[in-house]
Write a protein that holds these residues in place. Sequence first.
Motif, PDB file in Angstrom:
ATOM      1  N   ALA A  23     133.461  95.937  79.178  1.00 31.84           N
ATOM      2  CA  ALA A  23     134.042  95.034  80.177  1.00 31.84           C
ATOM      3  C   ALA A  23     133.121  93.860  80.469  1.00 31.84           C
ATOM      4  N   GLY A  24     131.805  94.087  80.380  1.00 33.90           N
ATOM      5  CA  GLY A  24     130.864  93.020  80.650  1.00 33.90           C
ATOM      6  C   GLY A  24     130.695  92.043  79.502  1.00 33.90           C
ATOM      7  N   ALA A  25     130.898  92.504  78.266  1.00 32.02           N
ATOM      8  CA  ALA A  25     130.665  91.655  77.096  1.00 32.02           C
ATOM      9  C   ALA A  25     131.918  90.939  76.609  1.00 32.02           C
ATOM     10  N   LEU A  26     133.085  91.560  76.780  1.00 32.94           N
ATOM     11  CA  LEU A  26     134.312  91.008  76.196  1.00 32.94           C
ATOM     12  C   LEU A  26     134.727  89.662  76.788  1.00 32.94           C
ATOM     13  N   ASP A 251     126.277  93.548  72.526  1.00 33.80           N
ATOM     14  CA  ASP A 251     125.960  92.304  73.217  1.00 33.80           C
ATOM     15  C   ASP A 251     124.545  91.886  72.839  1.00 33.80           C
ATOM     16  N   ASP A 252     124.431  90.834  72.037  1.00 33.81           N
ATOM     17  CA  ASP A 252     123.131  90.399  71.538  1.00 33.81           C
ATOM     18  C   ASP A 252     122.220  89.916  72.655  1.00 33.81           C
ATOM     19  N   ALA A 253     122.794  89.495  73.764  1.00 35.28           N
ATOM     20  CA  ALA A 253     121.973  89.047  74.880  1.00 35.28           C
ATOM     21  C   ALA A 253     121.295  90.207  75.585  1.00 35.28           C
ATOM     22  N   VAL A 254     121.818  91.423  75.402  1.00 31.48           N
ATOM     23  CA  VAL A 254     121.271  92.605  76.068  1.00 31.48           C
ATOM     24  C   VAL A 254     120.525  93.498  75.090  1.00 31.48           C
ATOM     25  N   LYS A 259     113.965  90.132  71.200  1.00 34.35           N
ATOM     26  CA  LYS A 259     113.757  89.438  72.477  1.00 34.35           C
ATOM     27  C   LYS A 259     114.104  90.312  73.682  1.00 34.35           C
ATOM     28  N   ASP A 260     113.978  91.636  73.533  1.00 40.08           N
ATOM     29  CA  ASP A 260     114.293  92.577  74.607  1.00 40.08           C
ATOM     30  C   ASP A 260     113.116  92.658  75.578  1.00 40.08           C
ATOM     31  N   PRO A 261     113.269  92.215  76.826  1.00 38.82           N
ATOM     32  CA  PRO A 261     112.149  92.255  77.777  1.00 38.82           C
ATOM     33  C   PRO A 261     111.817  93.653  78.292  1.00 38.82           C
ATOM     34  N   LEU A 262     112.680  94.639  77.976  1.00 33.73           N
ATOM     35  CA  LEU A 262     112.475  95.987  78.515  1.00 33.73           C
ATOM     36  C   LEU A 262     111.644  96.884  77.600  1.00 33.73           C
ATOM     37  N   ILE A 263     111.300  96.403  76.407  1.00 40.50           N
ATOM     38  CA  ILE A 263     110.574  97.255  75.461  1.00 40.50           C
ATOM     39  C   ILE A 263     109.122  96.790  75.331  1.00 40.50           C
ATOM     40  N   ASP A 463     129.177  92.619  66.166  1.00 38.19           N
ATOM     41  CA  ASP A 463     129.055  91.734  67.310  1.00 38.19           C
ATOM     42  C   ASP A 463     130.415  91.477  67.953  1.00 38.19           C
ATOM     43  N   TRP A 464     130.362  90.976  69.178  1.00 44.72           N
ATOM     44  CA  TRP A 464     131.578  90.802  69.957  1.00 44.72           C
ATOM     45  C   TRP A 464     132.434  89.636  69.462  1.00 44.72           C
ATOM     46  N   ALA A 465     131.836  88.711  68.707  1.00 47.12           N
ATOM     47  CA  ALA A 465     132.648  87.612  68.174  1.00 47.12           C
ATOM     48  C   ALA A 465     133.716  88.145  67.223  1.00 47.12           C
ATOM     49  N   VAL A 466     133.349  89.150  66.423  1.00 45.90           N
ATOM     50  CA  VAL A 466     134.317  89.770  65.511  1.00 45.90           C
ATOM     51  C   VAL A 466     135.384  90.518  66.309  1.00 45.90           C
ATOM     52  N   ALA A 467     134.939  91.312  67.292  1.00 47.30           N
ATOM     53  CA  ALA A 467     135.891  92.063  68.117  1.00 47.30           C
ATOM     54  C   ALA A 467     136.841  91.132  68.857  1.00 47.30           C
TER      55      ALA A 467
END
Length: 481
Positions: A23-26, A251-254, A259-263, A463-467
Motif C-alpha cells: 500500500a505504501g509503494a504502489l 521499494d528501492d527507496a526502502v 544506500k540503506d541507512p539502517l545497516i 520493482d514496482w514500475a513493472v508491477a
Amino acid sequence: MRVLQVCAEIYPLLKTGGLADVAGALPAALQGAGAEVRVLLPGFEAVMAGLKEPVTVGELAPHGGVPGARLLYGELPSVGCRAYVVDAPALYQRPGGPYADAQQQPYADNHLRFARLGWAAAELAGGIDGYWRPELVHAHDWHAALAPACMKAMGVPVASVFTIHNLAYQGSFDARHFGELGLPLHFFNPEGLEFHGALNFMKAGLFYADRISTVSPSYAREIQSPEQGMGLDGLLRRRSAVLHGILNGVDDAVWNPAKDPLIAAPFDGLKLAGKARNKAALQKLLGLAPVPDVPLFVVVSRLTEQKGLHLVLETLPKLAARGGQFALLGSGDVGMEAAFRDLAGRWPDSVGVRIGYDESLAHQMVAGGDVIMVPSRFEPCGLTQLYGLRYGALPLVRRVGGLGDTVTDCSLEALDEGRATGFVFDAFDEAGLDAAVRRAFALYRRKRDWVSVQRTAMAQHHDWAVAAQGYLAMYRAALGR
C-alpha cells in the motif's frame, strides 16, 4: 486515470505485515506511470499523526448500524501521496492494534469499523468530494472488501478492483450482524456476502468487484483449487476470467543495500565486502560466535504454522550440529516463541532470537544473513524473499505461490546456466526443508559458486514500475478501455 486506493494500513505510518509495504509503494509507482492516485484510510492514531494540513471534505452518513464520520483530506508526506482519512475516533482511536486489542483479541465491532471504510469509499465514488472523483476504486484485502458491495448498493458508475493479499484472512462475522451493515437485504445470500451461514467480507470483494487480482501468478492459480482456496475456490474459478496475478515489487527507496541507512555497511553485487561487515555486526548484536566462515541462516517472519516455522524448529538442531548459525526476528504463536527461545538458550553461540518486530533489525538481518528462510505452507507472494534477493541473502523457500515464481533453485543445470538464485524444496515437511539446508551448506563450501549465485540473485529486478504496468492494464480492463 483517477484511482482511489482503499486500505487499512500503509508503510511507514502503520504496518502489521506485507500489505502495508504494498500500500505504501504502489501509489508512487502508479503516479510514476501516469495515474492520479489518492488513498483512503481509517483514522488510526498513526495515520492521523501522519496526515498534514487536513481539511474536512464532508460528513459521511450513517448506514444501518455503521456510524457517521468526518472525511478528511490532506497530504501524507512520508508516503508521497494525497489521502482521505475517515475521522471516527470511537471506531479507530484505541490502545491496541488496528484489528485486535492488547491481548490479540479481535475487536467485537470490526464489522462496523471496516464497513465504515467501505461506505466511505462508495461515497467518494459517488462524488462527496466535489473537486475530485475516482474513475476506479482499488480495495485491498478483507478490511476494504466491502467497498465494491457498497458501491453496487449505491449504484455509482465507477469501476472497482479488489486485491487479495492473503486469502486465509477473510473477515468472517456472525450473520446476525448483517442488518448493521446498511446493505440491501438481498445482498445476504450465496450470490453475495453469505458464506456457510456467516458474513464474509472477503467474499464481498470477490463477488462484487469488476476485476480481482492477487500478488503472484502462481497464487492466482493455486487459490482456484480446494487445497488453497480456503472454501472460496468455487467462486474464484467462476471468476477466473477476471482474476489477475501481479507480482509485488521491492521499494528501492526502502530496500537497497547500496544506500540503506539502517545497516552497518553499504554494499552491492560488485562490491560484496560490506556484506561480510554486516554479518559480523549482526553476529555481535545477537551474541553469536564471531565466526565469518559459517553460513548464517535468518528468519524474519510472523511465527505461525502457515510460515513453516515448526519445520524450522525441527531442523534447527541439525543445522547447528553442522556448524551453521541461525537468527530469528518475529512474534506470534506463544509456543513457537518459547521453543525458539529455548534453543537460543541451549546454543547461544549458534542461535540468536529476538521476539517482536523491529524494522531496523529486519534490515540488519537481511543484510547480515547468508540465507533467508521462507518455508511457507502457502505464500501469496512474499516480500521477504525479494528483500533477500536484493541483499544477497539467498532465499531458501518452498515452491509455492510467489516464492516459486521468484526463486530459482541451485540445481546443477541452473548453476551451469547462471540462473540459480536460492534453494527451493517441494514437500511441506522437515525432510524437504533439511534437504534444502544441506544444499545451502554444500554451495557455501564452494565460495566461487556462492558469490556467483549471490550476484545473480542481486541482479534480479522485482520493482514496482513493472508491477504498476500490470495494475494499469487491469484497471483499463475494468474500465472497458
